[in-house]
Design a protein around this motif. Structure first.
Motif, PDB file in Angstrom:
ATOM      1  N   MET A 174     -35.916 -36.514 -14.994  1.00  0.00           N
ATOM      2  CA  MET A 174     -34.909 -35.545 -14.565  1.00  0.00           C
ATOM      3  C   MET A 174     -33.542 -35.887 -15.127  1.00  0.00           C
ATOM      4  SD  MET A 174     -36.249 -33.181 -12.614  1.00  0.00           S
ATOM      5  CE  MET A 174     -34.736 -32.531 -11.953  1.00  0.00           C
ATOM      6  N   ARG A 175     -33.162 -37.170 -15.074  1.00  0.00           N
ATOM      7  CA  ARG A 175     -31.837 -37.555 -15.532  1.00  0.00           C
ATOM      8  C   ARG A 175     -31.719 -37.506 -17.052  1.00  0.00           C
ATOM      9  NH1 ARG A 175     -32.761 -39.951 -10.775  1.00  0.00           N
ATOM     10  NH2 ARG A 175     -31.034 -40.352  -9.357  1.00  0.00           N
ATOM     11  N   ALA A 176     -32.840 -37.662 -17.748  1.00  0.00           N
ATOM     12  CA  ALA A 176     -32.779 -37.771 -19.199  1.00  0.00           C
ATOM     13  C   ALA A 176     -33.019 -36.444 -19.908  1.00  0.00           C
ATOM     14  CB  ALA A 176     -33.805 -38.793 -19.685  1.00  0.00           C
ATOM     15  N   LEU A 177     -33.694 -35.495 -19.242  1.00  0.00           N
ATOM     16  CA  LEU A 177     -34.135 -34.291 -19.915  1.00  0.00           C
ATOM     17  C   LEU A 177     -33.343 -33.071 -19.481  1.00  0.00           C
ATOM     18  CD1 LEU A 177     -38.014 -34.728 -19.718  1.00  0.00           C
ATOM     19  CD2 LEU A 177     -36.560 -35.104 -21.696  1.00  0.00           C
ATOM     20  N   ASN A 178     -33.069 -32.196 -20.437  1.00  0.00           N
ATOM     21  CA  ASN A 178     -32.572 -30.867 -20.126  1.00  0.00           C
ATOM     22  C   ASN A 178     -33.794 -30.004 -19.835  1.00  0.00           C
ATOM     23  OD1 ASN A 178     -31.490 -28.321 -20.039  1.00  0.00           O
ATOM     24  ND2 ASN A 178     -31.072 -28.212 -22.230  1.00  0.00           N
ATOM     25  N   LEU A 179     -33.931 -29.562 -18.598  1.00  0.00           N
ATOM     26  CA  LEU A 179     -35.134 -28.846 -18.182  1.00  0.00           C
ATOM     27  C   LEU A 179     -34.950 -27.339 -18.183  1.00  0.00           C
ATOM     28  CD1 LEU A 179     -36.324 -31.130 -15.244  1.00  0.00           C
ATOM     29  CD2 LEU A 179     -37.015 -31.190 -17.632  1.00  0.00           C
ATOM     30  N   THR A 180     -33.947 -26.837 -18.883  1.00  0.00           N
ATOM     31  CA  THR A 180     -33.683 -25.404 -18.844  1.00  0.00           C
ATOM     32  C   THR A 180     -34.882 -24.592 -19.321  1.00  0.00           C
ATOM     33  OG1 THR A 180     -31.344 -25.847 -19.198  1.00  0.00           O
ATOM     34  CG2 THR A 180     -32.090 -23.599 -19.598  1.00  0.00           C
ATOM     35  N   LEU A 181     -35.625 -25.087 -20.301  1.00  0.00           N
ATOM     36  CA  LEU A 181     -36.813 -24.370 -20.779  1.00  0.00           C
ATOM     37  C   LEU A 181     -38.068 -24.691 -19.969  1.00  0.00           C
ATOM     38  CD1 LEU A 181     -36.558 -24.272 -24.677  1.00  0.00           C
ATOM     39  CD2 LEU A 181     -35.855 -22.575 -22.978  1.00  0.00           C
ATOM     40  N   LEU A 182     -37.915 -25.446 -18.874  1.00  0.00           N
ATOM     41  CA  LEU A 182     -39.037 -25.637 -17.956  1.00  0.00           C
ATOM     42  C   LEU A 182     -39.156 -24.371 -17.107  1.00  0.00           C
ATOM     43  CD1 LEU A 182     -41.180 -27.726 -16.952  1.00  0.00           C
ATOM     44  CD2 LEU A 182     -39.566 -28.266 -15.121  1.00  0.00           C
ATOM     45  N   THR A 183     -39.645 -23.326 -17.756  1.00  0.00           N
ATOM     46  CA  THR A 183     -39.706 -22.026 -17.108  1.00  0.00           C
ATOM     47  C   THR A 183     -40.864 -21.242 -17.690  1.00  0.00           C
ATOM     48  OG1 THR A 183     -38.391 -20.082 -16.493  1.00  0.00           O
ATOM     49  CG2 THR A 183     -38.157 -20.860 -18.756  1.00  0.00           C
ATOM     50  N   VAL A 230     -30.097 -27.737 -11.510  1.00  0.00           N
ATOM     51  CA  VAL A 230     -29.127 -26.643 -11.556  1.00  0.00           C
ATOM     52  C   VAL A 230     -27.816 -27.113 -12.181  1.00  0.00           C
ATOM     53  CG1 VAL A 230     -27.775 -25.028 -10.158  1.00  0.00           C
ATOM     54  CG2 VAL A 230     -30.187 -25.432  -9.617  1.00  0.00           C
ATOM     55  N   ARG A 231     -27.393 -28.316 -11.839  1.00  0.00           N
ATOM     56  CA  ARG A 231     -26.169 -28.852 -12.435  1.00  0.00           C
ATOM     57  C   ARG A 231     -26.258 -28.917 -13.965  1.00  0.00           C
ATOM     58  NH1 ARG A 231     -24.776 -34.029  -8.554  1.00  0.00           N
ATOM     59  NH2 ARG A 231     -22.993 -33.123  -7.427  1.00  0.00           N
ATOM     60  N   ASN A 232     -27.431 -29.222 -14.460  1.00  0.00           N
ATOM     61  CA  ASN A 232     -27.606 -29.448 -15.895  1.00  0.00           C
ATOM     62  C   ASN A 232     -28.129 -28.211 -16.621  1.00  0.00           C
ATOM     63  OD1 ASN A 232     -27.440 -31.276 -18.117  1.00  0.00           O
ATOM     64  ND2 ASN A 232     -29.670 -31.513 -18.078  1.00  0.00           N
ATOM     65  N   LEU A 233     -28.122 -27.064 -15.944  1.00  0.00           N
ATOM     66  CA  LEU A 233     -28.704 -25.859 -16.509  1.00  0.00           C
ATOM     67  C   LEU A 233     -27.861 -25.348 -17.678  1.00  0.00           C
ATOM     68  CD1 LEU A 233     -31.123 -23.915 -15.852  1.00  0.00           C
ATOM     69  CD2 LEU A 233     -29.439 -22.476 -14.701  1.00  0.00           C
ATOM     70  N   HIS A 234     -28.414 -25.424 -18.868  1.00  0.00           N
ATOM     71  CA  HIS A 234     -27.739 -24.907 -20.054  1.00  0.00           C
ATOM     72  C   HIS A 234     -28.740 -24.860 -21.205  1.00  0.00           C
ATOM     73  CE1 HIS A 234     -27.696 -29.213 -20.990  1.00  0.00           C
ATOM     74  NE2 HIS A 234     -27.530 -28.864 -22.266  1.00  0.00           N
ATOM     75  N   PHE A 235     -28.504 -23.956 -22.138  1.00  0.00           N
ATOM     76  CA  PHE A 235     -29.362 -23.839 -23.311  1.00  0.00           C
ATOM     77  C   PHE A 235     -28.722 -24.606 -24.464  1.00  0.00           C
ATOM     78  CE2 PHE A 235     -30.725 -20.331 -20.723  1.00  0.00           C
ATOM     79  CZ  PHE A 235     -32.082 -20.206 -20.975  1.00  0.00           C
ATOM     80  N   PRO A 290     -26.056 -13.808  -9.733  1.00  0.00           N
ATOM     81  CA  PRO A 290     -26.372 -12.727 -10.671  1.00  0.00           C
ATOM     82  C   PRO A 290     -27.855 -12.750 -11.009  1.00  0.00           C
ATOM     83  CG  PRO A 290     -24.339 -13.818 -11.315  1.00  0.00           C
ATOM     84  CD  PRO A 290     -24.924 -14.632 -10.199  1.00  0.00           C
ATOM     85  N   VAL A 291     -28.436 -11.579 -11.190  1.00  0.00           N
ATOM     86  CA  VAL A 291     -29.879 -11.459 -11.266  1.00  0.00           C
ATOM     87  C   VAL A 291     -30.485 -12.330 -12.358  1.00  0.00           C
ATOM     88  CG1 VAL A 291     -29.758  -9.383 -12.737  1.00  0.00           C
ATOM     89  CG2 VAL A 291     -31.809  -9.829 -11.365  1.00  0.00           C
ATOM     90  N   MET A 292     -29.836 -12.437 -13.530  1.00  0.00           N
ATOM     91  CA  MET A 292     -30.419 -13.240 -14.604  1.00  0.00           C
ATOM     92  C   MET A 292     -30.459 -14.723 -14.239  1.00  0.00           C
ATOM     93  SD  MET A 292     -29.319 -11.600 -18.264  1.00  0.00           S
ATOM     94  CE  MET A 292     -27.668 -11.022 -17.887  1.00  0.00           C
ATOM     95  N   GLU A 293     -29.420 -15.225 -13.600  1.00  0.00           N
ATOM     96  CA  GLU A 293     -29.383 -16.633 -13.206  1.00  0.00           C
ATOM     97  C   GLU A 293     -30.413 -16.915 -12.119  1.00  0.00           C
ATOM     98  OE1 GLU A 293     -25.402 -17.779 -12.165  1.00  0.00           O
ATOM     99  OE2 GLU A 293     -24.549 -16.567 -13.777  1.00  0.00           O
ATOM    100  N   ALA A 294     -30.490 -16.017 -11.145  1.00  0.00           N
ATOM    101  CA  ALA A 294     -31.446 -16.206 -10.057  1.00  0.00           C
ATOM    102  C   ALA A 294     -32.873 -16.156 -10.566  1.00  0.00           C
ATOM    103  CB  ALA A 294     -31.227 -15.146  -8.985  1.00  0.00           C
ATOM    104  N   GLN A 295     -33.114 -15.303 -11.576  1.00  0.00           N
ATOM    105  CA  GLN A 295     -34.461 -15.216 -12.139  1.00  0.00           C
ATOM    106  C   GLN A 295     -34.821 -16.475 -12.919  1.00  0.00           C
ATOM    107  OE1 GLN A 295     -36.195 -11.734 -11.825  1.00  0.00           O
ATOM    108  NE2 GLN A 295     -37.580 -13.454 -11.560  1.00  0.00           N
ATOM    109  N   LEU A 296     -33.867 -16.993 -13.673  1.00  0.00           N
ATOM    110  CA  LEU A 296     -34.137 -18.142 -14.539  1.00  0.00           C
ATOM    111  C   LEU A 296     -34.565 -19.381 -13.760  1.00  0.00           C
ATOM    112  CD1 LEU A 296     -34.095 -19.583 -17.291  1.00  0.00           C
ATOM    113  CD2 LEU A 296     -31.634 -19.966 -16.953  1.00  0.00           C
ATOM    114  N   VAL A 297     -33.982 -19.632 -12.597  1.00  0.00           N
ATOM    115  CA  VAL A 297     -34.228 -20.897 -11.891  1.00  0.00           C
ATOM    116  C   VAL A 297     -35.529 -20.898 -11.108  1.00  0.00           C
ATOM    117  CG1 VAL A 297     -31.750 -21.359 -11.725  1.00  0.00           C
ATOM    118  CG2 VAL A 297     -32.911 -20.240  -9.806  1.00  0.00           C
ATOM    119  N   GLU A 298     -36.216 -19.760 -11.047  1.00  0.00           N
ATOM    120  CA  GLU A 298     -37.399 -19.647 -10.190  1.00  0.00           C
ATOM    121  C   GLU A 298     -38.447 -20.718 -10.467  1.00  0.00           C
ATOM    122  OE1 GLU A 298     -41.065 -16.533  -9.202  1.00  0.00           O
ATOM    123  OE2 GLU A 298     -39.512 -15.952 -10.625  1.00  0.00           O
ATOM    124  N   THR A 299     -38.889 -20.814 -11.703  1.00  0.00           N
ATOM    125  CA  THR A 299     -40.054 -21.646 -12.013  1.00  0.00           C
ATOM    126  C   THR A 299     -39.784 -23.119 -11.756  1.00  0.00           C
ATOM    127  OG1 THR A 299     -40.728 -20.056 -13.694  1.00  0.00           O
ATOM    128  CG2 THR A 299     -41.725 -22.238 -13.789  1.00  0.00           C
TER     129      THR A 299
END
Length: 489
Positions: free
Chosen positions: A1-10, A58-63, A115-124
């Motif tokens: 968790m601390r080392a990886l950007n998990l934004t594409l974990l979706t 969520v803190r690290n959420l970025h592409f 906002p709907v896009m942000e709420a949708q992205l974090v689901e998985t």
């Protein structure tokens, strides 16, 4: 968790829906609820866990640039959408039930307003994290309950479904009540006790069992737990252990944290015989630890048989939740509001299965305690902002079997709101306690359950009810949708 950007974990469909929202501009703010429908192992409760990792995610959420390049290679996303993703971060609100809290089906564990896009992205990712840790924390709670106060050690790393499951499963097991883990990385990451003894290979690598025991005792005199089933528990293992313990005592060594571990055979029978042999030589306070594919049912059975085991090592069936492999949490839309509107429009999902009909609206939860005993009477899901007077009578009813009702006399109950703010306008406003502090919270939480709801088989259900206002909105929506369906026939 601390080392990886998990934004594409979706899941891919989260991103395709996001592009759809982007191409059809909307200023909608939405409410999503993460909840589950059925308690693991047919129990009456579960344990909340995993919130700290949700916060990190969520803190690290970025592409990252690499993320954008990969999505471009899929040839599914337009450049203007990819450019939008490049600057995306979470700007909404999140409310959650704190880790270690006892939880029940159908109530929001986490509420996302964004906002709907942000709420949708974090689901998985949110569900991935919460489903796993809630499952293992609940299993650990059941195992520790069966142990009746004996220490339970988690040592399932080698049987976990991968490194992350081993690390965060051990974290969740500590929250659920374990006294330590064999997982050294979990110990380092979360400052929890690490424990262990030795393997059969240690014994087999020496010329004889006695020499192996004696060497180990010299190395670890204050944590001398000897594995006695490599050859023969009663004929070899216990006599050699007693010989080593006697030498330690004769040398004036402090006899603390010493004992034996049995990893095979009839554990209940062998533990009773082992205790007799140890006690006859003055070692009645020795730890008798057991392992070997244990779970809460086996531990409970051995307790009933009078086993002399007072320490339990539980691996495979704990770290994998062997009899119940998935938590089943879901993430459902509950309300929508346009930026220029003051109020949310409630949304509901229908199903032929009554249990799968969702609860609409922006909601919160109040836990209702009996003032005399401190035990939980029920949970009440209500509209966010609803207030109740504890001095007045409260009538509760089952939202499915509505004829089931109970009256709580004013002054006999107290209320506690469960959902706490975690993110506000994208900023984290919540500080997670340490894992050992959460474990203490969980211990106190479990004490608020009635004994009938803690038993392992056929426990008494804890009711989760709806407020009158929420129930009316839900039934009105159902009636409205039913009439529309008739009109279209």
């Amino acid at each position: 968790m601390r080392a990886l950007n998990l934004t594409l974990l979706t899941d891919l469909y989260e991103l395709t829906m996001m592009q759809g929202y982007y191409k059809n501009p909307t200023s909608q703010i939405v409410v999503f609820d993460a909840f589950y429908r059925k308690n693991p192992s047919d129990g009456a409760y579960a344990i909340m866990a995993g919130l700290e990792q949700v916060i990190e995610y969520v803190r690290n959420l970025h592409f990252s640039p690499d993320d954008i390049d990969y999505l471009r290679e899929l040839k599914m996303f337009d450049e203007d959408f990819l450019e939008y993703l490049r600057g995306l971060h979470f700007t909404g609100d999140i409310y959650a039930i704190p880790e270690g809290t006892v939880i029940f089906p159908r109530e929001p564990l986490i509420k996302v307003i964004a906002p709907v896009m942000e709420a949708q992205l974090v689901e998985t990712a949110l569900l991935n994290i919460i489903n796993h840790q809630c499952l293992i924390a609940t299993k650990a709670s059941r195992v520790c309950y069966a142990a009746q106060g004996d220490g339970v050690m988690e040592f399932g790393l080698r049987r976990a479904q991968g490194p992350d499951a081993g690390i965060y499963g051990a974290r969740a097991a500590m929250i659920g009540g374990c006294i330590g883990t064999s997982n050294v990385l979990t110990g380092q990451m979360f400052d929890v006790p690490v424990k262990g003894t030795h393997a059969h290979s240690w014994i087999m690598s020496f010329p004889d069992e006695y020499t192996a025991f004696k060497t180990y005792a010299e190395l670890y005199p204050k944590a001398c737990i000897l594995l006695v089933d490599t050859y023969d528990v009663l004929e070899s293992g216990i006599p050699n252990a007693i010989r080593v313990f006697s030498e330690m005592r004769d040398a004036g060594m402090e006899m603390k944290g010493y004992g034996i571990r049995i990893d095979s055979g009839d554990l209940a029978y062998l533990s009773k015989k082992a205790y007799e042999m140890l006690a006859a030589e003055g070692f009645e306070d020795a730890i008798i630890s057991a392992s070997s594919d244990l779970d809460e049912y086996l531990i409970d059975s051995m307790k009933t048989q009078g086993a002399k085991i007072n320490s339990w090592g539980v691996g495979t069936n704990l770290i994998t939740s062997g009899d119940w492999p998935a938590f089943g949490g879901v993430y459902k839309l509950a309300a929508i509001k346009n930026a220029w509107e003051d109020e949310f429009t409630p949304k509901i999902k229908l199903s032929e299965n009554t249990e799968k009909v969702t609860n609409p609206c922006d909601k919160t939860i109040f836990r209702i305690y009996d003032t005399e005993s401190g035990k939980i009477r029920a949970d009440l899901i209500c509209l966010a902002g609803e207030q109740f007077d504890e001095s007045e009578d409260m009538i509760l009813f089952d939202p499915i079997e509505t004829w089931k009702k109970t009256r709580l006399k004013g002054g006999t109950y107290r209320l506690r709101e469960l959902l706490l703010p975690v993110f506000q306008k994208g900023n984290c406003v919540y500080t997670s306690p340490s894992v050992m502090e959460i474990r203490d919270i969980c211990t106190r939480e479990k004490e608020t359950l009635w004994d009938e709801s803690r038993r392992l088989v056929n426990p008494q259900t804890v009711y989760v009810d709806l407020s009158d206002n929420l129930y009316k909105i839900k039934t009105d929506l159902l009636e409205e949708m039913s009439m529309k369906a008739l009109e279209n026939q």
